[in-house]
Design an enzyme around this catalytic site. Structure first.
Site, PDB file in Angstrom:
ATOM      1  N   CYS A 292       0.818  -1.209   0.000  1.00  0.00           N
ATOM      2  CA  CYS A 292       0.000   0.000   0.000  1.00  0.00           C
ATOM      3  C   CYS A 292       0.853   1.261   0.000  1.00  0.00           C
ATOM      4  CB  CYS A 292      -0.900  -0.021   1.235  1.00  0.00           C
ATOM      5  SG  CYS A 292      -1.731   1.533   1.585  1.00  0.00           S
TER       6      CYS A 292
ATOM      7  N   TRP B  14      -7.494  -6.758   5.757  1.00  0.00           N
ATOM      8  CA  TRP B  14      -6.129  -7.219   5.587  1.00  0.00           C
ATOM      9  C   TRP B  14      -5.893  -8.379   6.549  1.00  0.00           C
ATOM     10  CZ3 TRP B  14      -2.809  -5.118   1.998  1.00  0.00           C
ATOM     11  CH2 TRP B  14      -3.152  -3.876   1.451  1.00  0.00           C
TER      12      TRP B  14
ATOM     13  N   THR C 198      -8.302  -0.017   6.992  1.00  0.00           N
ATOM     14  CA  THR C 198      -7.190   0.524   6.218  1.00  0.00           C
ATOM     15  C   THR C 198      -5.843   0.377   6.919  1.00  0.00           C
ATOM     16  OG1 THR C 198      -7.414   2.745   7.137  1.00  0.00           O
ATOM     17  CG2 THR C 198      -8.736   2.236   5.188  1.00  0.00           C
ATOM     18  N   VAL C 199      -4.804   0.400   6.103  1.00  0.00           N
ATOM     19  CA  VAL C 199      -3.438   0.542   6.572  1.00  0.00           C
ATOM     20  C   VAL C 199      -2.888   1.831   5.979  1.00  0.00           C
ATOM     21  CG1 VAL C 199      -2.944  -1.906   6.897  1.00  0.00           C
ATOM     22  CG2 VAL C 199      -2.629  -0.911   4.630  1.00  0.00           C
TER      23      VAL C 199
ATOM     24  N   TYR D 162      -5.640   7.065  -8.730  1.00  0.00           N
ATOM     25  CA  TYR D 162      -6.853   6.316  -8.397  1.00  0.00           C
ATOM     26  C   TYR D 162      -8.067   6.908  -9.109  1.00  0.00           C
ATOM     27  CZ  TYR D 162      -4.428   3.661  -4.803  1.00  0.00           C
ATOM     28  OH  TYR D 162      -3.577   2.808  -4.154  1.00  0.00           O
TER      29      TYR D 162
END
Length: 344
Positions: free
Chosen positions: A54, A87, A121-122, A185
């Site tokens: 990521c 994840w 999220t990370v 993105y």
């Protein structure tokens, strides 16, 4: 409106009326020296969970290494792919994070809020005392590592937020985020030709601006590496392997942009940058997880990565990468990228 559980991009995202929109609502609790949010700066207490795949997490890995915070904040590394839930720690023995004891990062989010409604999220910083996420505010995390954790920086740690350049750093970061970090993105997940065309033009306007800006300066702001360089690097290093084809950002390859390509190689060859990059995990993440773009989940073998370690010539522009500081030492045991996953 279509919703996608895109856990690497800062929450769920949506395509509303054809245009990609990021959910930028984060857990904004901070870890500070004045304990304003109830979480003190305390070495050994927190774990940074950050997937190498990521770009937003890669920032935090780089800053932690540059500042020498390995002893103060441990690092958990999920695998490169995830399902609709979370994840996972599939790279660890038994599929569990060895410190947190969890299989899915989702468990740490639910420990904070059992009804947590958004993307898992990370990067995320987890309080090992409670097993709960403290924050996933990726932009603030790296700023706080530089400012709030100063007492635990290594000797010779660089100043990534020099006061004399802070306003310019913030200004550059804003444009790089909206037009480049998020811009790729916006191209990749555009919901119509019109939205894609607009996103593509915005991206390349910004990349042309950066190409020109870097013609006569080694770094984005001032004559040393700053937070601004970290934030741009993690997009550039993914550009040819992923964004050029997968996200249709294909006017030019990075390797066809003379100044940006030399700048990216300069950073890649600087300790703390390239030694955090896992090209195999990067490609696995995007091409396997984004089934709406790549339903076959086939991961491309290319591109040739050998150019990343070729001479860049940027030393001729002057500059001092670490200012009055020094490079970080060797990567810690257990945190090294598989050499087979980099340029050869």
């Amino acid at each position: 409106m279509s919703e996608h559980p895109e856990h690497s991009t800062g929450g769920t995202y949506s395509v509303k009326g054809k245009e990609f929109t990021r959910d930028s609502r984060y857990i904004t609790t901070r870890i500070t020296t004045d304990v304003r949010d109830g979480f003190p700066v305390e070495p050994g207490r927190y774990r940074l969970v950050a997937a190498r795949a990521c770009p937003w997490a890669n920032r935090a890995i780089i800053v932690r290494r540059l500042l020498g915070l390995e002893d103060a904040i441990s690092l958990g590394l999920p695998g490169p792919t995830h399902d609709a839930r979370s994840w996972t720690f599939d790279l660890d023995p038994g599929g569990r994070d060895p410190v947190l004891g969890i299989e899915r990062l989702q468990e740490a989010y639910f420990a904070r809020d059992p009804e947590y409604p958004r993307g898992i999220t990370v990067p995320a910083i987890v309080d090992t005392a409670t097993g709960a996420v403290v924050t996933n505010d990726f932009a603030q995390i790296t700023l706080d590592l530089s400012t709030q954790w100063r007492a635990f920086h290594r000797e010779g740690a660089p100043d990534l937020l020099p006061a004399a350049h802070r306003d310019e750093i913030d200004e550059v970061n804003r444009r790089v985020f909206t037009e480049v970090n998020n811009g790729v993105y916006r191209c990749g997940f555009a919901g119509s030709q019109e939205a894609y065309d607009e996103a593509y033009d915005r991206l390349w306007t910004a990349l042309d601006w950066l190409e020109e800006r870097l013609a006569d300066r080694r770094y984005l702001v001032g004559d040393t590496i700053t937070e601004a360089d970290v934030r741009l690097f993690t997009t550039l290093v993914r550009f040819d392997p992923v964004y050029h084809g997968h996200f249709k950002c294909n006017r030019n390859k990075l390797s066809e942009q003379p100044n940006l390509w030399a700048y990216a190689r300069d950073l890649f060859q600087t300790p703390g940058f390239g030694d955090t990059v896992d090209f195999v995990q990067i490609k696995q993440h995007y091409y396997v997880v984004h089934t709406d773009i790549n339903p076959s989940r086939i991961v491309p073998k290319g591109p040739d990565l050998s150019g990343w370690v070729t001479p860049h010539g940027r030393e001729a522009l002057g500059g001092r990468p670490f200012g009055d500081g020094t490079p970080p030492g060797p990567v810690r045991e257990g945190e090294r990228v598989d050499p087979a996953h980099g340029p050869r």
